[in-house]
Design a protein around this motif. Sequence first.
Motif, PDB file in Angstrom:
ATOM      1  N   GLN A  35       0.858  -1.180   0.000  1.00 34.54           N
ATOM      2  CA  GLN A  35       0.000   0.000   0.000  1.00 34.54           C
ATOM      3  C   GLN A  35       0.897   1.233   0.000  1.00 34.54           C
ATOM      4  OE1 GLN A  35      -2.667  -0.136   3.317  1.00 34.54           O
ATOM      5  NE2 GLN A  35      -4.433   0.349   2.055  1.00 34.54           N
ATOM      6  N   PRO A  36       0.814   2.090  -1.009  1.00 33.93           N
ATOM      7  CA  PRO A  36       1.792   3.184  -1.122  1.00 33.93           C
ATOM      8  C   PRO A  36       1.584   4.290  -0.098  1.00 33.93           C
ATOM      9  CG  PRO A  36       0.133   3.383  -2.825  1.00 33.93           C
ATOM     10  CD  PRO A  36      -0.130   2.073  -2.139  1.00 33.93           C
ATOM     11  N   ASN A  37       2.661   5.011   0.171  1.00 31.96           N
ATOM     12  CA  ASN A  37       2.582   6.274   0.883  1.00 31.96           C
ATOM     13  C   ASN A  37       2.097   7.341  -0.097  1.00 31.96           C
ATOM     14  OD1 ASN A  37       3.993   5.096   3.173  1.00 31.96           O
ATOM     15  ND2 ASN A  37       5.855   5.282   1.938  1.00 31.96           N
ATOM     16  N   VAL A  38       1.682   8.473   0.453  1.00 32.35           N
ATOM     17  CA  VAL A  38       1.247   9.596  -0.381  1.00 32.35           C
ATOM     18  C   VAL A  38       1.910  10.874   0.131  1.00 32.35           C
ATOM     19  CG1 VAL A  38      -0.698  10.969  -1.209  1.00 32.35           C
ATOM     20  CG2 VAL A  38      -0.986   8.499  -0.842  1.00 32.35           C
ATOM     21  N   ASN A  82      -7.460   4.138   8.373  1.00 31.42           N
ATOM     22  CA  ASN A  82      -6.939   2.952   7.681  1.00 31.42           C
ATOM     23  C   ASN A  82      -5.452   2.736   7.960  1.00 31.42           C
ATOM     24  OD1 ASN A  82      -8.979   1.595   5.610  1.00 31.42           O
ATOM     25  ND2 ASN A  82      -9.468   3.779   5.737  1.00 31.42           N
ATOM     26  N   GLY A  83      -4.986   3.222   9.100  1.00 27.94           N
ATOM     27  CA  GLY A  83      -3.649   2.894   9.551  1.00 27.94           C
ATOM     28  C   GLY A  83      -2.535   3.786   9.050  1.00 27.94           C
ATOM     29  N   TYR A  84      -2.884   4.870   8.358  1.00 27.72           N
ATOM     30  CA  TYR A  84      -1.860   5.794   7.866  1.00 27.72           C
ATOM     31  C   TYR A  84      -1.543   6.839   8.937  1.00 27.72           C
ATOM     32  CZ  TYR A  84      -1.865   4.418   2.906  1.00 27.72           C
ATOM     33  OH  TYR A  84      -1.717   3.740   1.716  1.00 27.72           O
ATOM     34  N   GLN A  85      -0.273   7.231   9.011  1.00 24.36           N
ATOM     35  CA  GLN A  85       0.074   8.438   9.744  1.00 24.36           C
ATOM     36  C   GLN A  85      -0.229   9.618   8.828  1.00 24.36           C
ATOM     37  OE1 GLN A  85       3.759   8.147  12.341  1.00 24.36           O
ATOM     38  NE2 GLN A  85       4.201   6.523  10.854  1.00 24.36           N
ATOM     39  N   THR A  86      -0.978  10.564   9.331  1.00 29.05           N
ATOM     40  CA  THR A  86      -1.395  11.698   8.512  1.00 29.05           C
ATOM     41  C   THR A  86      -0.670  12.953   9.005  1.00 29.05           C
ATOM     42  OG1 THR A  86      -3.324  12.033   9.938  1.00 29.05           O
ATOM     43  CG2 THR A  86      -3.631  10.700   7.952  1.00 29.05           C
ATOM     44  N   VAL A  87      -0.064  13.674   8.065  1.00 23.08           N
ATOM     45  CA  VAL A  87       0.813  14.789   8.417  1.00 23.08           C
ATOM     46  C   VAL A  87       0.389  16.052   7.666  1.00 23.08           C
ATOM     47  CG1 VAL A  87       3.187  15.612   8.529  1.00 23.08           C
ATOM     48  CG2 VAL A  87       2.713  13.144   8.712  1.00 23.08           C
ATOM     49  N   LYS A 110      11.339  10.528  10.746  1.00 26.65           N
ATOM     50  CA  LYS A 110      10.721   9.927  11.927  1.00 26.65           C
ATOM     51  C   LYS A 110       9.678   8.862  11.571  1.00 26.65           C
ATOM     52  CE  LYS A 110      11.273  14.095  14.750  1.00 26.65           C
ATOM     53  NZ  LYS A 110      10.555  15.249  15.377  1.00 26.65           N
ATOM     54  N   ILE A 111       8.981   9.037  10.445  1.00 23.26           N
ATOM     55  CA  ILE A 111       7.853   8.149  10.130  1.00 23.26           C
ATOM     56  C   ILE A 111       8.156   7.196   8.979  1.00 23.26           C
ATOM     57  CG2 ILE A 111       6.217   9.897  10.950  1.00 23.26           C
ATOM     58  CD1 ILE A 111       5.542  10.499   8.010  1.00 23.26           C
ATOM     59  N   LYS A 112       9.397   7.095   8.581  1.00 24.92           N
ATOM     60  CA  LYS A 112       9.776   6.354   7.381  1.00 24.92           C
ATOM     61  C   LYS A 112       9.405   4.877   7.435  1.00 24.92           C
ATOM     62  CE  LYS A 112      14.406   5.454   9.069  1.00 24.92           C
ATOM     63  NZ  LYS A 112      15.555   6.009   9.526  1.00 24.92           N
ATOM     64  N   ASP A 113       9.210   4.314   8.628  1.00 23.83           N
ATOM     65  CA  ASP A 113       8.943   2.881   8.735  1.00 23.83           C
ATOM     66  C   ASP A 113       7.452   2.543   8.706  1.00 23.83           C
ATOM     67  OD1 ASP A 113      11.679   2.287   8.905  1.00 23.83           O
ATOM     68  OD2 ASP A 113      11.681   2.680  11.059  1.00 23.83           O
ATOM     69  N   GLY A 114       6.595   3.545   8.585  1.00 24.88           N
ATOM     70  CA  GLY A 114       5.161   3.278   8.526  1.00 24.88           C
ATOM     71  C   GLY A 114       4.528   3.908   7.305  1.00 24.88           C
ATOM     72  N   LYS A 115       3.257   3.608   7.065  1.00 21.94           N
ATOM     73  CA  LYS A 115       2.525   4.230   5.958  1.00 21.94           C
ATOM     74  C   LYS A 115       2.183   5.674   6.339  1.00 21.94           C
ATOM     75  CE  LYS A 115      -0.843   1.373   6.083  1.00 21.94           C
ATOM     76  NZ  LYS A 115      -2.121   0.669   5.801  1.00 21.94           N
ATOM     77  N   ASP A 154      14.972   5.895   0.833  1.00 24.81           N
ATOM     78  CA  ASP A 154      14.463   4.742   0.079  1.00 24.81           C
ATOM     79  C   ASP A 154      12.934   4.650   0.150  1.00 24.81           C
ATOM     80  OD1 ASP A 154      14.893   2.589  -1.633  1.00 24.81           O
ATOM     81  OD2 ASP A 154      14.932   1.124   0.003  1.00 24.81           O
ATOM     82  N   LEU A 155      12.281   5.815   0.181  1.00 20.95           N
ATOM     83  CA  LEU A 155      10.822   5.868   0.253  1.00 20.95           C
ATOM     84  C   LEU A 155      10.172   6.123  -1.104  1.00 20.95           C
ATOM     85  CD1 LEU A 155      10.421   8.004   3.502  1.00 20.95           C
ATOM     86  CD2 LEU A 155       9.906   5.567   3.250  1.00 20.95           C
ATOM     87  N   ARG A 156      10.970   6.579  -2.068  1.00 15.98           N
ATOM     88  CA  ARG A 156      10.391   6.952  -3.364  1.00 15.98           C
ATOM     89  C   ARG A 156       9.744   5.766  -4.060  1.00 15.98           C
ATOM     90  NH1 ARG A 156       7.569   8.627  -6.571  1.00 15.98           N
ATOM     91  NH2 ARG A 156       7.974  10.012  -8.325  1.00 15.98           N
ATOM     92  N   LYS A 157      10.313   4.576  -3.852  1.00 12.76           N
ATOM     93  CA  LYS A 157       9.818   3.395  -4.559  1.00 12.76           C
ATOM     94  C   LYS A 157       8.378   3.052  -4.177  1.00 12.76           C
ATOM     95  CE  LYS A 157      11.687   0.105  -1.179  1.00 12.76           C
ATOM     96  NZ  LYS A 157      12.740  -0.913  -0.932  1.00 12.76           N
TER      97      LYS A 157
END
Length: 489
Positions: free
Chosen positions: A30-33, A120-125, A202-207, A304-307
């Motif tokens: 599930q991608p990040n946005v 839905n489990g995303y961290q929202t910023v 800080k949030i790189k390990d989660g969605k 390594d988040l761009r992918k």
Amino acid sequence: MRNNIIIILVIFSFLYGSAQQLKANSPIGQPNVLVFYVDDLRVELGCYGSETAITPNIDKLADEGVLFNKAYAQQAICAPSRMSVMTGLRPESLGIYSIFTPLRKVHKNVVTMPQLFKANGYQTVSIGKVYHQSSDDKENWTIHFEKEPNTYNKPENIALLDRLRNEGKNQIKGPAFEDADVDDEAYKDGRAAKYAIETLQKIKDGKFLMFVGLSKPHLPFNAPKKYWDLYDKNNFKIPSREKPKDVYRLALTNWGELRGYHAIPQEGDLDDDLTRDLIHGYHASISYIDAQVGKVMKTLEELDLRKNTVVVFMSDHGYKIGEYGAWCKHSNVEIDVRVPLIISRETGYIDRIAGEASDALVENVDIFPTLVELCGLEGPKSDGKSILPVLNNPNEKWDEVATSIYARGKNIMGCTATDGEWRYTEWRNSVTNEILQAELYEHKNSLLSFVNLSGNSKYNEVEERMKKLLELQFPRDKPFLQNDIPRKR
């Protein structure tokens, strides 16, 4: 026996090929946005063919995704436009047309983008200006940076503001532009990029769903001197101050937003020298936010988040920098409602389309449902629709019309529609829907048009077709919803 082995190999080959095809058409999880949400930016970018704007980082992003040539905002003013993006509902569905009414004052139960993604489990910023009202929907952001006020860095401008306040002139803002020789972080968009970079670490390990709200090129055009130095003021052309012939009397405004700044004349046109200063400041501001985009994108790559991140670059509405002798937005003209929009799929998505442009008619109200589908979520009912098919095939035949709206007080509503070549506008009585005046402009080759062709018999067929397209969204038997809270005096 040999035949059985051949049959098994054929079946295995088929299954393996099907699996590979499925893999090729699927994202990695599930991608990040990441959304760069820019304030007051028209299609003044190198990737859109601007002959003046220097925007290498945004141009690079366009090379990595799909650029939409015909994207439109739902209203050319900050608050309603931004609410429309965050809810997937048009201003006429929300009934909010001004900057004074917070969304949650009148819509307690509307599901917003951060609300859905957080559930839905995303961290929202939220960083910088996302909603116009910084406190709006605050509880649905996991991490929320307050919208910062405009700041000045030159000592003489700081002293000017102090003097104006001491004189009780609180309604007068500071100068309309500044070019202090300072670092990027001395102004708020540089700090927004800094906050985005620190938060990504800080949030790189989660969605995550991250909005980076960049305030420039909104007034005042304050940007570090090095971005002003990219341009020669004398190379900017003065736009024609000619107004469209037979334009509706309220179609354009007296650009009071600009007139609220210090040393801006309270009436009449600006002289050429001040006009060039402002155009110079607008461009410096664009290059300034382009640099901030580059910094955040660099961090996305380094982590390594761009992918696995979908990147959206967009604006809340367009802008005038002297065209028609007018400034700012606040109208239904093409240059105010057409916006830049770039969507770049995650690099881990094998079949992603990159470096392509689409002429499909799309709207900012489509962003929410598009991100919902890209992330495999189930979203609320929307006035927009997912443009994922266009992302997968930029030549896809799409909508016939894009619509926008602009209210002139409580009594007059301007409704407008484009098919990508023609723009038709009706100014109506907000209560009775009586048509007060119509406008028809040709935009086949230009953002500008100087003759209202409505009523011209040569264009009867075009006008009738555009009128029908307009009435699909704005039927004459449907009153306009009014939820605006009166402004406190």
